[in-house]
Design a protein around this motif. Structure first.
Motif, short mmCIF file in Angstrom:
data_model
loop_
_atom_site.label_atom_id
_atom_site.label_comp_id
_atom_site.label_asym_id
_atom_site.label_seq_id
_atom_site.Cartn_x
_atom_site.Cartn_y
_atom_site.Cartn_z
N VAL A 99 4.70 2.98 4.78
CA VAL A 99 3.42 2.84 5.61
C VAL A 99 3.82 2.18 7.11
O VAL A 99 4.35 1.51 6.82
N THR A 100 3.04 1.54 7.91
CA THR A 100 3.50 0.76 9.03
C THR A 100 2.76 -0.67 8.74
O THR A 100 1.74 -0.46 7.25
N ILE A 101 3.37 -1.66 8.80
CA ILE A 101 2.79 -2.97 8.79
C ILE A 101 0.89 -3.05 8.93
O ILE A 101 0.64 -3.51 8.24
N ASN A 102 0.76 -2.53 10.19
CA ASN A 102 -0.70 -2.10 9.73
C ASN A 102 -1.55 -1.56 9.59
O ASN A 102 -2.43 -1.79 8.86
N GLN A 103 -0.64 -0.58 8.92
CA GLN A 103 -1.38 0.50 8.35
C GLN A 103 -2.14 0.14 6.99
O GLN A 103 -2.94 -0.23 5.80
N PHE A 104 -1.38 -0.68 5.80
CA PHE A 104 -0.65 -1.89 4.88
C PHE A 104 -1.88 -2.83 5.11
O PHE A 104 -3.27 -2.95 3.77
N LEU A 105 -1.96 -3.56 6.19
CA LEU A 105 -2.57 -4.76 6.42
C LEU A 105 -4.38 -4.65 6.23
O LEU A 105 -4.86 -5.02 5.80
N THR A 106 -4.54 -3.05 6.80
CA THR A 106 -5.73 -2.29 7.39
C THR A 106 -6.38 -2.32 6.10
O THR A 106 -7.35 -1.67 4.79
N GLU A 107 -5.58 -1.37 5.20
CA GLU A 107 -5.83 -0.88 4.05
C GLU A 107 -6.58 -2.10 2.63
O GLU A 107 -7.31 -1.52 1.89
#
Length: 305
Positions: free
Chosen positions: A238-246
């Motif tokens: 996953v991307t950093i943004n996807q991880f942070l959002t999750e």
């Protein structure tokens, strides 16, 4: 700032499937070859021992990022937020052993001389998890023990499978406890990239409530934008943004289920400064609005990260 999320002490919506499973049977061991089904960060009762036989990926446990490949075993203490990731989505064969706290307490009773119980020997001091790099012979032994457990539990399910599996469970726990006290074998140290990604993950977890930008990460870590993005995606899928959002959405779920805070404050504490953006992302991730989620989870227990 609150204590960094991912450490013991913060609420998290429990993985109810695992909790129900451990409530019915205190030991569960299963070889899984299907693609990963758990798509979110989660926490549950009991210990989890995760042994990878085939595939590559990463395992997030609290604020730690562990590399996964054939021969790694990850141990997670109860109530620690975690999630495995597959790097390429192809073959991902793993044994998952779940042990209830009551079952572990029974084993601890056999080892009264171990301060903190056998679980304290399996995880790093001050951390809710640990990661082991096994040699080929060591992994072959661990795989054999896990296979013995799975067969014993299936064959004796109607009577006392947990007792039948006890010898293999005890041998595996002793093996891991012994490895925890030894220096890592040659080649088992984390690579520079893995150490860097672990530091990046710890930073994201500690600062998820803030208005994070890629520039703040690049100021903290000596790495280019393209290399950071590429390494994170390659290791976690996953991307950093996807991880942070999750991560932020899981934190919001925990606050909605475990507190009576207004939705506006839940959004702010979860790292969302724009309420309409929070509603939109939450609905996309959770399938309903924050208030609908709170109503649906009312009365359910929450666990700690």
């Amino acid at each position: 700032m609150e204590e960094a999320a991912g450490r013991v002490g913060l609420p998290c919506v429990a993985d109810e499937v695992t909790n129900r499973m451990l409530a019915e049977r205190p030991v569960h061991c299963e070889l899984r070859t299907a693609p990963l089904g758990q798509k979110t960060l989660h926490a549950h009762d009991g210990f989890e021992i995760y042994g990878l036989l085939r595939g590559t990926g990463a395992y997030i446990a609290g604020d730690r990022l562990y590399p996964l490949h054939a021969g790694t075993i990850t141990v997670i203490r109860p109530q620690v937020i975690h999630r495995p990731y597959s790097s390429d989505g192809r073959e991902f064969h793993r044994y998952v052993l779940s042990l209830s706290e009551a079952y572990m307490a029974g084993i601890d009773a056999l080892c009264p001389g171990v301060p903190g119980g056998i679980g304290s020997l399996l995880t790093e001091p001050g951390c809710g998890s640990s990661h082991f790099f096994l040699s080929v012979p060591q992994m072959a032994k661990a795989q054999g023990l896990l296979g013995d457990m799975e067969r014993a539990l299936k064959a004796d399910a109607a009577r006392c499978g947990e007792l039948s599996a006890l010898r293999s469970v005890a041998e595996l726990l002793l093996m891991l406890a012994d490895l925890q006290g030894q220096p890592r074998a040659a080649g088992a140290e984390r690579s520079e990239n893995e150490r860097l990604l672990g530091d990046v993950l710890a930073y994201l977890v500690a600062h998820y409530q803030e208005d994070l930008h890629i520039e703040s990460l690049l100021r903290q870590f000596p790495i280019s934008r393209s290399r950071l993005f590429g390494m994170f995606k390659a290791h976690t899928g996953v991307t950093i943004n996807q991880f942070l959002t999750e991560y932020r959405i899981e934190r919001a779920k925990a606050l909605l289920a475990g507190t009576s805070l207004p939705v506006t404050e839940v959004a702010q504490r979860s790292g969302f400064n724009d309420l309409s953006h929070f509603h939109r992302i939450f609905r996309r991730q959770a399938g309903n609005t924050p208030l609908q989620y709170r109503s649906r989870t009312a009365g359910r227990e929450t666990s700690a990260f």
